[in-house]
Design a protein around this motif. Structure first.
Motif, PDB file in Angstrom:
ATOM      1  N   ASP A 147       0.677  -0.931   0.001  1.00  0.00           N
ATOM      2  CA  ASP A 147      -0.450   0.014   0.400  1.00  0.00           C
ATOM      3  C   ASP A 147       0.545   1.487  -0.253  1.00  0.00           C
ATOM      4  O   ASP A 147       0.823   2.485  -0.450  1.00  0.00           O
ATOM      5  CB  ASP A 147      -1.180  -0.190   1.183  1.00  0.00           C
ATOM      6  CG  ASP A 147      -0.335  -0.300   2.329  1.00  0.00           C
ATOM      7  OD1 ASP A 147      -0.014   0.893   3.401  1.00  0.00           O
ATOM      8  OD2 ASP A 147       0.081  -0.958   2.412  1.00  0.00           O
ATOM      9  N   ASP A 175      -1.832  -4.931   1.471  1.00  0.00           N
ATOM     10  CA  ASP A 175      -2.115  -4.040   2.136  1.00  0.00           C
ATOM     11  C   ASP A 175      -2.129  -3.876   3.672  1.00  0.00           C
ATOM     12  O   ASP A 175      -3.345  -4.949   4.886  1.00  0.00           O
ATOM     13  CB  ASP A 175      -4.045  -3.629   2.344  1.00  0.00           C
ATOM     14  CG  ASP A 175      -4.183  -1.964   2.864  1.00  0.00           C
ATOM     15  OD1 ASP A 175      -3.612  -1.200   3.631  1.00  0.00           O
ATOM     16  OD2 ASP A 175      -5.119  -1.579   2.662  1.00  0.00           O
ATOM     17  N   ALA A 177      -0.978  -1.428   5.333  1.00  0.00           N
ATOM     18  CA  ALA A 177      -1.122   0.493   5.863  1.00  0.00           C
ATOM     19  C   ALA A 177       0.436   1.228   6.408  1.00  0.00           C
ATOM     20  O   ALA A 177      -0.164   1.999   7.342  1.00  0.00           O
ATOM     21  CB  ALA A 177      -1.711   0.457   7.078  1.00  0.00           C
ATOM     22  N   SER A 183       1.951   3.944   6.473  1.00  0.00           N
ATOM     23  CA  SER A 183       2.025   4.787   4.986  1.00  0.00           C
ATOM     24  C   SER A 183       1.472   6.474   4.760  1.00  0.00           C
ATOM     25  O   SER A 183       0.483   6.185   6.479  1.00  0.00           O
ATOM     26  CB  SER A 183       0.576   3.743   3.925  1.00  0.00           C
ATOM     27  OG  SER A 183       1.473   2.570   3.858  1.00  0.00           O
ATOM     28  N   LYS A 188      -3.851   5.922   0.702  1.00  0.00           N
ATOM     29  CA  LYS A 188      -3.958   5.380   2.463  1.00  0.00           C
ATOM     30  C   LYS A 188      -5.213   6.051   2.925  1.00  0.00           C
ATOM     31  O   LYS A 188      -5.995   4.393   3.345  1.00  0.00           O
ATOM     32  CB  LYS A 188      -3.227   5.805   3.073  1.00  0.00           C
ATOM     33  CG  LYS A 188      -2.599   4.938   4.597  1.00  0.00           C
ATOM     34  CD  LYS A 188      -3.202   6.164   5.461  1.00  0.00           C
ATOM     35  CE  LYS A 188      -2.990   5.357   6.787  1.00  0.00           C
ATOM     36  NZ  LYS A 188      -2.922   5.904   7.866  1.00  0.00           N
ATOM     37  N   THR A 192      -8.132   2.263   3.792  1.00  0.00           N
ATOM     38  CA  THR A 192      -8.281   2.268   4.980  1.00  0.00           C
ATOM     39  C   THR A 192     -10.033   2.452   4.467  1.00  0.00           C
ATOM     40  O   THR A 192     -10.607   1.340   5.783  1.00  0.00           O
ATOM     41  CB  THR A 192      -7.787   4.118   6.185  1.00  0.00           C
ATOM     42  OG1 THR A 192      -6.508   3.508   6.041  1.00  0.00           O
ATOM     43  CG2 THR A 192      -8.470   3.352   7.360  1.00  0.00           C
ATOM     44  N   ARG A 195     -10.956  -0.863   3.933  1.00  0.00           N
ATOM     45  CA  ARG A 195     -10.051  -1.999   5.099  1.00  0.00           C
ATOM     46  C   ARG A 195     -11.395  -2.686   6.165  1.00  0.00           C
ATOM     47  O   ARG A 195     -11.779  -3.557   6.631  1.00  0.00           O
ATOM     48  CB  ARG A 195      -8.846  -1.594   5.992  1.00  0.00           C
ATOM     49  CG  ARG A 195      -7.599  -1.679   4.890  1.00  0.00           C
ATOM     50  CD  ARG A 195      -6.424  -1.175   5.412  1.00  0.00           C
ATOM     51  NE  ARG A 195      -6.311  -1.798   7.046  1.00  0.00           N
ATOM     52  CZ  ARG A 195      -5.076  -2.680   7.281  1.00  0.00           C
ATOM     53  NH1 ARG A 195      -4.697  -2.954   5.671  1.00  0.00           N
ATOM     54  NH2 ARG A 195      -5.233  -2.860   8.235  1.00  0.00           N
TER      55      ARG A 195
END
Length: 589
Positions: A147, A175, A177, A183, A188, A192, A195
């Motif tokens: 990522d 990914d 982070a 990141s 990012k 997120t 995620r």
């Protein structure tokens, strides 16, 4: 069933296992990586985070016929172990051992050499288009990218092309982070949201680039990974799989401190406790001298700005980011952007210190020329990891900055031989800098325990005479000044040898050089960079212009790629070790 890993010498062996044995295999592979890295050192967290993903990729795809490209390569330890290098994995990053990064010369499973980030998509796309041209429509092409790496401009360029290519390409986003540091950036924030379960259907940036988007998928769930890979194999065109992983997975301390355990040094394999070395009384690392000095200067000068491309910890800009968060910026893996951002700020009267590793500044060469030097903007490039860096090898040595900077008009280049010089160069740079300045310094600890002395302004382009001699003048820069001093001390006729710490590669101290030309019939230059076009070349050019009739010898890194090993071992290979310098001086005498 124990000892599954010992039976795996290739992905073909892996694919013979029933699926219910893949989870215990993952546990064995993770333990194998931990045990070796604990004793031998290396990159830990990234490889632990992709153990299940690595197994699933080689199980689901027919590697090496299907082509797999790992971005950066920090996470490729499991890949190396499963592809025939288990028995020699303990030689990882050692002299004459296997590389810490994927390397084509090492294995047919390493399809592309990846030591720098964000190259995997372009490389895998190139392979996919080539396969189509050759009629190999059955081949799969997979790029695994993190990522942090996918936020780089080059990764976007690859995605942009791939989206209209109709190539049989699968991009797997690992990914977690975090890169080496957490990141940063808008992408990012977007990832997120994905995620935590948001379905940004209308603003899915990946689908907007004509990729079929899948995920997010738990990157530690082998069953889920294998199911989605089986589905993706049947789909043509560009595809994108978003996989969520935890960096350092399986070692509690590596999960808790992901920055430190990216490359933690030696540690207890069972607990993850770092093996502490007594550093009391040792000199500080050059990067910390830079970082702490910049904070000190920023307290005095509100016009100072600090910028780094994804290396706040590695460059120690973290100290300024903590002290002055509004004046220090981590811009992510975006060296081109970092340089031009610095240039933009410099146009508005700010003094910008751009901290970047030598090997990564290569990625922003056009910006150095076009955006900084051509406009003669006073940006200070603080070039960390200059010279031989050791176990990271050919992809990371900082050997080319002197040649690639020296030919740029307006660019000044300095190489401090100790921390006090580094500190004073930083102080001098923020006073009344008129041109771009590059200050190069090595990886690791300095030479002076007492470095935090009162600032003194240095004269740009001025070197120092460390000792006078009668026959040979040795001209050194940077780290090599220490090697030369030690070499001279081991010579019985040391009184015949003069030693000059030139400090500046550009502009050269011409008055000092003219003095040297008049007093010595033999000159030896010593540098920890590429000889071709380097510091010694600059001295030769000036000597030629002044019709110097004496003998000039050069020591530096020869015109070949230097692989991995300890810095001491590599200095021996390059011919710039203390012993080799001593030997050359004796032969000149």
């Amino acid at each position: 069933m124990a000892d599954l890993l010992k039976k795996i010498n290739s992905p073909g062996d892996l694919r013979k296992l029933p699926k219910d044995q893949l989870k215990p295999l993952a546990a064995e592979l993770r333990k194998f990586i931990i045990d070796i890295v604990a004793a031998k050192e290396g990159h830990l967290g990234a490889s632990l985070g992709v153990v299940e993903l690595t197994i699933a990729l080689h199980y689901a795809f027919n590697t090496p016929q299907d082509l797999l490209v790992w971005d950066v390569g920090h996470q490729a330890y499991g890949h190396k172990i499963l592809t025939g290098r288990q028995d020699i994995f303990d030689t990882n990053r050692r002299l004459n051992g296997i590389s810490g990064f994927p390397k084509r010369q090492e294995s047919i499973y390493d399809t592309f050499g990846t030591g720098h980030s964000s190259t995997s998509i372009s490389a895998a796309l190139g392979m996919a288009i080539a396969s189509r041209l050759k009629g190999e429509v059955y081949k799969q092409h997979i790029a695994v990218i993190g990522d942090a790496s996918i936020a780089s401009g080059m990764a976007f360029e690859g995605l942009n092309h791939a989206g209209v290519s109709k190539a049989n390409l699968l991009v797997v986003l690992n990914d977690n982070a975090i890169g080496i540091d957490p990141s940063v950036g808008a992408l990012k924030q977007y990832l997120t949201k994905a995620r935590v379960g948001h379905k940004p259907a209308q603003d899915n940036i990946i689908e907007a680039l004509n990729f079929k988007y899948y995920g997010p998928v738990d990157g530690h769930d082998l069953k889920a990974l294998l199911e989605v890979f089986d589905e993706l194999k049947a789909i043509e065109g560009p595809k994108f799989l978003h996989v969520i992983t935890t960096k350092g997975k399986g070692l509690k301390k590596a999960e808790e401190d992901q920055v430190k355990y990216h490359a933690p040094g030696k540690f207890e394999p069972d607990t993850g406790e770092l093996l502490n070395y007594d550093t009391e009384g040792l000199p500080l690392k050059y990067q910390d001298v830079f970082g702490l000095t910049l904070v000190e200067l920023a307290k005095r000068n509100e016009k100072i700005i600090g910028i780094t491309p994804a290396m706040p910890t590695g460059s120690s800009l973290k100290y300024m980011m903590q002290a002055f968060p509004e004046r220090a910026f981590d811009v992510g893996i975006a060296e081109q952007h970092a340089v031009t951002l610095s240039a933009g700020m410099a146009t508005q009267g700010f003094t910008v210190f751009c901290a970047v590793y030598s090997t990564f500044l290569q990625r922003a060469y056009d910006q150095l020329i076009h955006d900084v030097a051509l406009q003669d903007l006073p940006v200070v490039f603080c070039i960390d990891r200059a010279g031989l860096v050791g176990e990271d090898g050919a992809t990371h040595h900082g050997l080319y900055d002197i040649p690639y900077l020296r030919c740029i008009p307006n660019m000044m280049i300095a190489a401090p031989s100790n921390e006090i010089q580094l500190r004073n160069l930083l102080f001098t740079a923020q006073l009344q800098l008129k041109h771009p300045l590059a200050i190069r310094y090595p990886r690791g600890r300095g030479v002076a325990a007492e470095w935090e002395l009162p600032f003194q302004q240095m004269e740009i382009g001025k070197g120092n005479c460390l000792r006078k001699g009668s026959e040979i003048a040795v001209l050194s820069i940077g780290k090599m000044t220490e090697n030369v001093s030690e070499a001279i001390s081991k010579i019985s006729e040391e009184g015949k040898i003069g030693h000059y710490d030139m400090i500046f590669i550009k502009p050269l101290d011409k008055l000092l050089l003219q003095e040297i030309f008049s007093e010595y019939k033999k000159i030896l230059t010593v540098e920890d960079g590429a000889m071709a076009g380097g510091f010694g070349s600059a001295v030769l050019e000036y000597a030629s212009a002044k019709k110097y009739k004496g003998e000039i010898m050069r020591l530096g890194v020869p015109d070949e790629f230097i692989e991995h090993g300890t810095v001491k071992e590599l200095q021996e290979i390059a011919g710039i070790s203390v012993e080799n310098i001593r030997s050359v001086l004796n032969s000149m005498l």
